[in-house]
Write a protein that holds these residues in place. Structure first.
Motif, PDB file in Angstrom:
ATOM      1  N   ASN A  55       8.429  -9.832  10.884  1.00 17.37           N
ATOM      2  CA  ASN A  55       8.141  -9.836   9.449  1.00 17.37           C
ATOM      3  C   ASN A  55       6.736  -9.320   9.162  1.00 17.37           C
ATOM      4  O   ASN A  55       6.523  -8.571   8.206  1.00 17.37           O
ATOM      5  N   GLU A  56       5.782  -9.713   9.989  1.00 17.47           N
ATOM      6  CA  GLU A  56       4.405  -9.261   9.792  1.00 17.47           C
ATOM      7  C   GLU A  56       4.295  -7.748   9.990  1.00 17.47           C
ATOM      8  O   GLU A  56       3.614  -7.061   9.218  1.00 17.47           O
ATOM      9  N   ILE A  57       4.977  -7.224  10.996  1.00 16.52           N
ATOM     10  CA  ILE A  57       4.959  -5.777  11.240  1.00 16.52           C
ATOM     11  C   ILE A  57       5.558  -5.031  10.043  1.00 16.52           C
ATOM     12  O   ILE A  57       5.009  -4.027   9.585  1.00 16.52           O
ATOM     13  N   ILE A  58       6.651  -5.540   9.520  1.00 11.41           N
ATOM     14  CA  ILE A  58       7.295  -4.914   8.357  1.00 11.41           C
ATOM     15  C   ILE A  58       6.356  -4.928   7.157  1.00 11.41           C
ATOM     16  O   ILE A  58       6.189  -3.915   6.468  1.00 11.41           O
ATOM     17  N   GLU A  59       5.728  -6.073   6.906  1.00 14.09           N
ATOM     18  CA  GLU A  59       4.813  -6.183   5.765  1.00 14.09           C
ATOM     19  C   GLU A  59       3.604  -5.262   5.923  1.00 14.09           C
ATOM     20  O   GLU A  59       3.153  -4.656   4.953  1.00 14.09           O
ATOM     21  N   GLU A  60       3.082  -5.155   7.131  1.00 19.67           N
ATOM     22  CA  GLU A  60       1.942  -4.266   7.351  1.00 19.67           C
ATOM     23  C   GLU A  60       2.339  -2.807   7.171  1.00 19.67           C
ATOM     24  O   GLU A  60       1.566  -2.012   6.635  1.00 19.67           O
ATOM     25  N   ASP A  61       3.537  -2.451   7.610  1.00 16.16           N
ATOM     26  CA  ASP A  61       4.013  -1.084   7.399  1.00 16.16           C
ATOM     27  C   ASP A  61       4.140  -0.780   5.911  1.00 16.16           C
ATOM     28  O   ASP A  61       3.774   0.305   5.456  1.00 16.16           O
ATOM     29  N   LYS A  62       4.644  -1.733   5.150  1.00 15.24           N
ATOM     30  CA  LYS A  62       4.743  -1.551   3.698  1.00 15.24           C
ATOM     31  C   LYS A  62       3.360  -1.372   3.084  1.00 15.24           C
ATOM     32  O   LYS A  62       3.167  -0.537   2.198  1.00 15.24           O
ATOM     33  N   SER A  63       2.400  -2.153   3.564  1.00 17.74           N
ATOM     34  CA  SER A  63       1.039  -2.057   3.039  1.00 17.74           C
ATOM     35  C   SER A  63       0.423  -0.701   3.354  1.00 17.74           C
ATOM     36  O   SER A  63      -0.286  -0.130   2.532  1.00 17.74           O
ATOM     37  N   ARG A  64       0.696  -0.189   4.542  1.00 21.09           N
ATOM     38  CA  ARG A  64       0.170   1.131   4.906  1.00 21.09           C
ATOM     39  C   ARG A  64       0.766   2.208   4.005  1.00 21.09           C
ATOM     40  O   ARG A  64       0.064   3.101   3.548  1.00 21.09           O
ATOM     41  N   VAL A  65       2.067   2.114   3.767  1.00 22.87           N
ATOM     42  CA  VAL A  65       2.745   3.095   2.922  1.00 22.87           C
ATOM     43  C   VAL A  65       2.168   3.055   1.507  1.00 22.87           C
ATOM     44  O   VAL A  65       1.967   4.087   0.872  1.00 22.87           O
ATOM     45  N   ASN A  66       1.875   1.852   1.037  1.00 20.38           N
ATOM     46  CA  ASN A  66       1.349   1.693  -0.318  1.00 20.38           C
ATOM     47  C   ASN A  66      -0.162   1.887  -0.395  1.00 20.38           C
ATOM     48  O   ASN A  66      -0.744   1.766  -1.466  1.00 20.38           O
ATOM     49  N   GLY A  67      -0.800   2.161   0.731  1.00 10.58           N
ATOM     50  CA  GLY A  67      -2.227   2.450   0.737  1.00 10.58           C
ATOM     51  C   GLY A  67      -3.136   1.240   0.741  1.00 10.58           C
ATOM     52  O   GLY A  67      -4.329   1.361   0.477  1.00 10.58           O
ATOM     53  N   TYR A  68      -2.623   0.065   1.055  1.00 12.43           N
ATOM     54  CA  TYR A  68      -3.458  -1.132   1.073  1.00 12.43           C
ATOM     55  C   TYR A  68      -4.226  -1.285   2.377  1.00 12.43           C
ATOM     56  O   TYR A  68      -5.247  -1.946   2.432  1.00 12.43           O
ATOM     57  N   ILE A  69      -3.719  -0.694   3.438  1.00  8.53           N
ATOM     58  CA  ILE A  69      -4.402  -0.791   4.739  1.00  8.53           C
ATOM     59  C   ILE A  69      -4.866   0.592   5.134  1.00  8.53           C
ATOM     60  O   ILE A  69      -4.215   1.555   5.015  1.00  8.53           O
TER      61      ILE A  69
END
Length: 73
Positions: free
Chosen positions: A59-73
């Motif tokens: 779940n954490e990996i999925i959330e981090e991938d979403k954040s990268r796509v959205n430009g948060y990370i």
């Protein structure tokens, strides 16, 4: 008395931690075939915790991938 300093959450190694946890769980399941009594119960208990960790890491990996796509990370 020494003060315990927790390690910061380093998400860079989550995929490696996930692979290692899965590997440990599989090895423990194989060992459980030869275990009896308390040892078997201990392995089962650890694997239950590992299963929860695996779910959380995924779940954490999925959330981090979403954040990268959205430009948060």
């Amino acid at each position: 008395m020494s003060k315990i300093n927790p390690k910061p959450n380093d998400s860079a190694d989550n995929e490696e931690r996930l692979k290692k946890t899965i590997s440990n769980m599989e090895a423990a399941e194989e060992a459980m075939a030869f275990a009896e009594g308390q040892e078997r119960a201990t392995i089962k208990s650890k694997n239950e915790r590992r299963a929860k960790s695996i779910e959380d890491l995924k779940n954490e990996i999925i959330e981090e991938d979403k954040s990268r796509v959205n430009g948060y990370i």
